[in-house]
Design a protein around this motif. Structure first.
Motif, PDB file in Angstrom:
ATOM      1  N   ALA A 136       0.839  -1.199   0.000  1.00 45.02           N
ATOM      2  CA  ALA A 136       0.000   0.000   0.000  1.00 45.02           C
ATOM      3  C   ALA A 136       0.874   1.250   0.000  1.00 45.02           C
ATOM      4  CB  ALA A 136      -0.915  -0.008   1.222  1.00 45.02           C
ATOM      5  N   ASP A 137       2.185   1.084   0.027  1.00 37.40           N
ATOM      6  CA  ASP A 137       3.127   2.199   0.105  1.00 37.40           C
ATOM      7  C   ASP A 137       4.138   2.138  -1.044  1.00 37.40           C
ATOM      8  OD1 ASP A 137       4.349   4.445   1.190  1.00 37.40           O
ATOM      9  OD2 ASP A 137       5.617   3.274   2.535  1.00 37.40           O
ATOM     10  N   LYS A 138       3.687   1.727  -2.234  1.00 43.94           N
ATOM     11  CA  LYS A 138       4.582   1.607  -3.386  1.00 43.94           C
ATOM     12  C   LYS A 138       5.296   2.921  -3.656  1.00 43.94           C
ATOM     13  CE  LYS A 138       1.775  -1.802  -5.753  1.00 43.94           C
ATOM     14  NZ  LYS A 138       0.543  -1.693  -5.010  1.00 43.94           N
ATOM     15  N   PRO A 139       6.537   2.888  -4.021  1.00 52.58           N
ATOM     16  CA  PRO A 139       7.331   1.734  -4.426  1.00 52.58           C
ATOM     17  C   PRO A 139       7.964   0.985  -3.249  1.00 52.58           C
ATOM     18  CG  PRO A 139       8.669   3.679  -4.665  1.00 52.58           C
ATOM     19  CD  PRO A 139       7.291   4.134  -4.209  1.00 52.58           C
ATOM     20  N   PHE A 140       7.722   1.458  -2.021  1.00 53.16           N
ATOM     21  CA  PHE A 140       8.347   0.849  -0.847  1.00 53.16           C
ATOM     22  C   PHE A 140       7.590  -0.401  -0.410  1.00 53.16           C
ATOM     23  CE2 PHE A 140       8.972   5.450  -0.733  1.00 53.16           C
ATOM     24  CZ  PHE A 140      10.342   5.484  -0.900  1.00 53.16           C
ATOM     25  N   CYS A 141       8.322  -1.341   0.150  1.00 50.54           N
ATOM     26  CA  CYS A 141       7.728  -2.557   0.687  1.00 50.54           C
ATOM     27  C   CYS A 141       7.092  -2.247   2.043  1.00 50.54           C
ATOM     28  CB  CYS A 141       8.818  -3.614   0.864  1.00 50.54           C
ATOM     29  SG  CYS A 141       8.239  -5.124   1.659  1.00 50.54           S
ATOM     30  N   ASP A 142       5.886  -2.740   2.275  1.00 50.43           N
ATOM     31  CA  ASP A 142       5.238  -2.566   3.583  1.00 50.43           C
ATOM     32  C   ASP A 142       5.034  -3.899   4.305  1.00 50.43           C
ATOM     33  OD1 ASP A 142       3.086  -3.752   2.291  1.00 50.43           O
ATOM     34  OD2 ASP A 142       1.721  -2.060   2.585  1.00 50.43           O
ATOM     35  N   GLY A 143       5.602  -4.968   3.770  1.00 49.22           N
ATOM     36  CA  GLY A 143       5.490  -6.278   4.406  1.00 49.22           C
ATOM     37  C   GLY A 143       4.336  -7.115   3.908  1.00 49.22           C
ATOM     38  N   THR A 144       3.565  -6.622   2.949  1.00 55.05           N
ATOM     39  CA  THR A 144       2.402  -7.351   2.439  1.00 55.05           C
ATOM     40  C   THR A 144       2.790  -8.717   1.878  1.00 55.05           C
ATOM     41  OG1 THR A 144       1.226  -5.305   1.989  1.00 55.05           O
ATOM     42  CG2 THR A 144       0.478  -7.241   0.780  1.00 55.05           C
ATOM     43  N   HIS A 145       4.010  -8.854   1.374  1.00 59.44           N
ATOM     44  CA  HIS A 145       4.460 -10.136   0.806  1.00 59.44           C
ATOM     45  C   HIS A 145       4.351 -11.280   1.812  1.00 59.44           C
ATOM     46  CE1 HIS A 145       8.079  -8.405   2.707  1.00 59.44           C
ATOM     47  NE2 HIS A 145       8.375  -9.655   3.003  1.00 59.44           N
ATOM     48  N   LYS A 146       4.345 -10.948   3.096  1.00 61.18           N
ATOM     49  CA  LYS A 146       4.259 -11.985   4.132  1.00 61.18           C
ATOM     50  C   LYS A 146       2.863 -12.614   4.202  1.00 61.18           C
ATOM     51  CE  LYS A 146       7.581  -9.463   6.924  1.00 61.18           C
ATOM     52  NZ  LYS A 146       7.740  -8.628   8.118  1.00 61.18           N
ATOM     53  N   THR A 147       1.862 -11.875   3.732  1.00 62.90           N
ATOM     54  CA  THR A 147       0.484 -12.372   3.844  1.00 62.90           C
ATOM     55  C   THR A 147      -0.206 -12.642   2.521  1.00 62.90           C
ATOM     56  OG1 THR A 147      -0.366 -10.095   3.968  1.00 62.90           O
ATOM     57  CG2 THR A 147       0.130 -11.214   6.070  1.00 62.90           C
ATOM     58  N   ASN A 148       0.373 -12.208   1.388  1.00 63.16           N
ATOM     59  CA  ASN A 148      -0.325 -12.392   0.123  1.00 63.16           C
ATOM     60  C   ASN A 148       0.162 -13.584  -0.693  1.00 63.16           C
ATOM     61  OD1 ASN A 148       2.014 -11.548  -1.153  1.00 63.16           O
ATOM     62  ND2 ASN A 148       1.146  -9.661  -1.987  1.00 63.16           N
ATOM     63  N   GLY A 149       1.021 -14.406  -0.104  1.00 63.64           N
ATOM     64  CA  GLY A 149       1.476 -15.606  -0.779  1.00 63.64           C
ATOM     65  C   GLY A 149       2.596 -15.405  -1.783  1.00 63.64           C
ATOM     66  N   PHE A 150       3.207 -14.244  -1.792  1.00 68.16           N
ATOM     67  CA  PHE A 150       4.281 -13.981  -2.766  1.00 68.16           C
ATOM     68  C   PHE A 150       5.443 -14.938  -2.581  1.00 68.16           C
ATOM     69  CE2 PHE A 150       8.312 -11.886  -3.857  1.00 68.16           C
ATOM     70  CZ  PHE A 150       8.114 -11.718  -5.219  1.00 68.16           C
ATOM     71  N   ARG A 151       5.931 -15.469  -3.677  1.00 70.28           N
ATOM     72  CA  ARG A 151       7.133 -16.304  -3.696  1.00 70.28           C
ATOM     73  C   ARG A 151       7.994 -15.798  -4.840  1.00 70.28           C
ATOM     74  NH1 ARG A 151       5.895 -17.120   0.620  1.00 70.28           N
ATOM     75  NH2 ARG A 151       4.918 -18.933   1.516  1.00 70.28           N
ATOM     76  N   GLY A 152       9.246 -15.625  -4.552  1.00 68.49           N
ATOM     77  CA  GLY A 152      10.118 -15.161  -5.634  1.00 68.49           C
ATOM     78  C   GLY A 152      11.527 -14.964  -5.194  1.00 68.49           C
TER      79      GLY A 152
END
Length: 152
Positions: A136-152
């Protein structure tokens, strides 16, 4: 140490909130919008950094050297230190962009991030940039990857 060592001073501009926690030896600056909650600071020095306490930074709970070492573990640049009364020469480093496992792009060694119109969004030594697309704070990371299933 100052009497108001645990008092945080805040300054804000249009898009920026900066909190400072200081003693007479060291100041810790925290810019929440840059934080993606890696919790490196908490794991490194829990007597100083405790997210359940307000204020969450108790800078006088450890030596200035210990605080500086813990803050150096911050991958996003959200936490920074400055020694009171000491000027530090900037050392030249090669810029680096590194993908963290299942997380943000970690940029280091002199970062300047501009928006589409060329306005400076951030300048500093480190930044964590979203690569999952969910922040929600693009381009900065806000930690959403921890809950949205992102793998990479």
């Amino acid at each position: 140490m100052t009497d108001d060592v645990n008092e945080a001073t805040e300054s804000s501009t249009r898009d920026r909130l900066l909190k400072e926690y200081a003693t007479d030896e060291i100041a810790v600056e925290w810019e929440p919008r840059l934080c993606f909650h890696s919790q490196n600071c908490i794991r490194s020095l829990p007597k100083v950094f405790d997210e359940s306490r307000r204020p969450w930074v108790k800078v006088d709970a450890a030596s200035a050297d210990e605080v500086g070492a813990a803050v150096a573990q911050c991958p996003s640049g959200a936490l920074r230190t400055r020694r009171i009364g000491v000027s530090v020469a900037r050392r030249q480093q090669t810029p680096e962009v590194r993908a963290s496992p299942n997380g943000p792009l970690l940029v280091s060694a002199g970062v300047r991030i501009l928006d589409a119109e060329g306005k400076v969004l951030y300048e500093g030594e480190k930044a964590a940039l979203c690569r999952c697309g969910g922040s929600a704070d693009k381009p900065f990371c806000d930690g959403t990857h921890k809950t949205n299933g992102f793998r990479g």
